[in-house]
Motif scaffolding. Sequence first.
Motif: not given
Length: 421
Positions: A110, A113, A198, A232
């Motif tokens: 978390e 991200e 990104r 991820g």
Amino acid sequence: MSQPKKATLLIKNIGQLITMAGPVPRLGDQMKELGIIEDGGLAAAGDEILAVDKSDRVEGQIELAEGCEVVDAKGGVVTPGLIDPHTHPVFSRTREAEFEMRIQGKSYMEIAEAGGGIRSSVRDLRQTDSETLTAKTKKRLDRMLTYGVTTIEAKSGYGLSTESELKQLEIIRDLNSIHPVDMVPTFLGAHEVPDEYRDKRDDYIDLVINEMIPIVAEKKLAEFCDIFCEKGVFEIEASRKIMTAAKKAGLKLKFHADELASIGGGELAAELGAVSADHLVYISDAGIKAMAKSGTAAVLLPGTTFSLAGKQYAPARKMIEEGVIVAISTDCNPGSSHSESLPFMVSLAALQLRMTAAEAISAITVNAACAISRGGKIGQLMAGLKADAVVWDMQDYRELPYHYAVNLVSKVVKSGKLVKI
Ligand code: NIG
Ligand code: FE
């Protein structure tokens, strides 16, 4: 006829001399064998070990050179210099705020991200000059040495641009030439996708493959290539692509694999013939079997699970039973494991991975050497090998995990010389 070599260093009165003579790597039950000599002695000439035997026999066998350094171990333990096979030592700012966020319930992913994590260290490293970075890295190496560590593997991975990755690898190269701790350099350009890529992740993968890997290989700035192969981050197909290119360029392979989720990283590392796969908290049974078969070492990082307040640790017992080469490391980095203490990892290996003191010592000496392609060269105390050794302030090697979170190192010998710690 050439003169027999004279000793320039002698360690006598060693209660337990842990030589680690024996099989390389140590697999399964072999991890319990430490090759102990009681009442031992060790002599070195220059940077090489000259003799290892009972203390009186060593003293009877060798002649001392003028000015020979004589160390009285006072009945204590001596081990090979410790080897830390997975570190990220080149960074500037520390990330204690994230540590607090985790205590308050946020997960590592978390935080990552939301733009923290590795990417925040990247933003910071890019704007820090080499001099500052060198000074900070040197301080970490100094601290490792005080904990008995004489060789480490050192990764880049906080640059994530060609220029900044090279900057980190050059710092590692330059410090390696002046600091007693030996460093084995690893290119980790695929540690994360940086901010500016990104929304074009494939372009970053192309940059790593077509620009970074060729330059790093050509300049011989790294021996290994590593990747954060994780859900991820770089998943299996991207990892296969990048690591196949690295292998073709002549780099040996390491993987951050199956740390947070089971995605087959261990299997991929084995398939590509990686020297090691590291973390492996969520490795599958098939992955364990594949690594045993390919001889890919498992570098376990219990300090990371500890620092992330994780509930599940890597399945070390299963790996040992299946005949995987098991090594232990700090993962020293500013995010998930901010510690230079390999002995503390031995305590965690005991309590959380259920490894005995002997198994853990095998994992930070002989097997750690194998995890950085130095098996049979370092991690053992035998005549002819590099004289890297630690004199401990303990009478029994089992005190190492048991007397936890304190520093029991009394003296460190690097390349035959006592170093100031
Ligand atoms: O080994 N997992 C990826 N890399 C590091 C963490 C690096 C960081 O958070 O800065 C690790 O845990
Ligand atoms: Fe790591």
